[in-house]
Design an enzyme around this catalytic site. Structure first.
Site: not given
Ligand code: DGL
Length: 251
Positions: A75-76, A12-13, A181-183
């Site tokens: 990560c979406n 993921d990011s 978003c996984t976050h």
């Molecule tokens: N966690 C990421 C997602 O699922 C994106 C967060 C990001 O880097 O902006 O989209």
């Protein structure tokens, strides 16, 4: 060569995909996972598609050196930007994720669905396609800056952000909220507390973990033995690495 005991790469990011790891470990307790958080290049969600693809390519090159048997894009945003490209280029299975709009549409009565995700996820063609299938009543809710609050472990900041967001909607008319978003999955309890009970909250983590298991089985890559192992790597700092290790023990 038998690759069943090789690791699965998950990335993921940042720390968001750690929320996906929990479901993967539940489905595949014997798997060896190497998680990579591209923290030095986060966020992805406010970059262009081309910029995200460039970040992802670098991440993947390192993952391939680890002889991974499959790659999970937890990560979406990175899935929308780069999964199709990676599938063309790589010889290993690539498992991606998308906002859990389908399960949300199944919970919908005749109200609206709020799809929270990064600006990039919501403007990509992949998401338009998803909307055309399951998007009746769905509203795009871009959340720039929210992943940064999760990365910074800023609970108060996240709470204020979410309050200011939800106040814009008539929540009596909302049937479901998608954590695209996984976050945002790290904020699920906080979001649950802010929303009336009738609103369903969906995320793609469990579905992604099940899909990984299916794909490994289809490709003869499931390991039936082994203890299960989890390693963390990051383009960020030692402090970031320590945070990642701490977060997984929360689950
Ligand atoms: N966690 C990421 C997602 O699922 C994106 C967060 C990001 O880097 O902006 O989209």
């Amino acid at each position: 060569m038998d690759k069943t005991s090789n690791p699965v790469g998950v990335f993921d990011s940042g720390i968001g995909g750690i929320s996906t790891l929990r479901d993967i470990i539940r489905e595949l307790p014997r798997v060896h996972l190497i998680y990579y958080g591209d923290i030095a290049n986060a966020p992805y969600g406010t970059k262009s598609t081309e910029e995200v693809i460039a970040c992802v390519r670098k991440v993947v090159d390192h993952r391939l050196e680890k002889q991974i048997k499959a790659l999970v894009i937890a990560c979406n945003t990175a899935t929308g930007a780069a999964a199709a490209t990676l599938r063309k280029e790589l010889s290993i299975p690539v498992i991606g994720m998308e906002p859990a709009l389908k399960p949300a549409s199944e919970k919908r009565e005749d109200g609206i669905i709020l799809v929270m995700a990064t600006p990039l996820t919501l403007q990509m063609e992949k998401f338009n396609l998803l909307m055309s299938k399951y998007g009746e009543g769905a509203v795009r809710v871009p959340c720039p800056g929210l992943m940064e609050l999760v990365e910074a472990d800023d609970g108060e900041g996240a709470l204020n952000y979410l309050k200011a967001l939800f106040v814009q909607y008539d929540l009596d008319k909302v049937d479901a909220v998608v954590l695209g978003c996984t976050h945002y999955v790290f904020l699920k309890d906080m979001i649950r507390d802010l929303l009336p009970d009738h609103i369903a909250i969906t995320d793609g983590n469990a579905g992604t973990a099940r899909q990984l298991k299916r794909v490994l089985a289809q490709n003869g890559l499931l390991n039936e033995t082994g203890e299960g192992k989890l390693e963390f790597e990051t383009s960020g700092t030692k402090k970031d690495l320590a945070l990642m290790q701490k977060l997984i023990s929360h689950f």
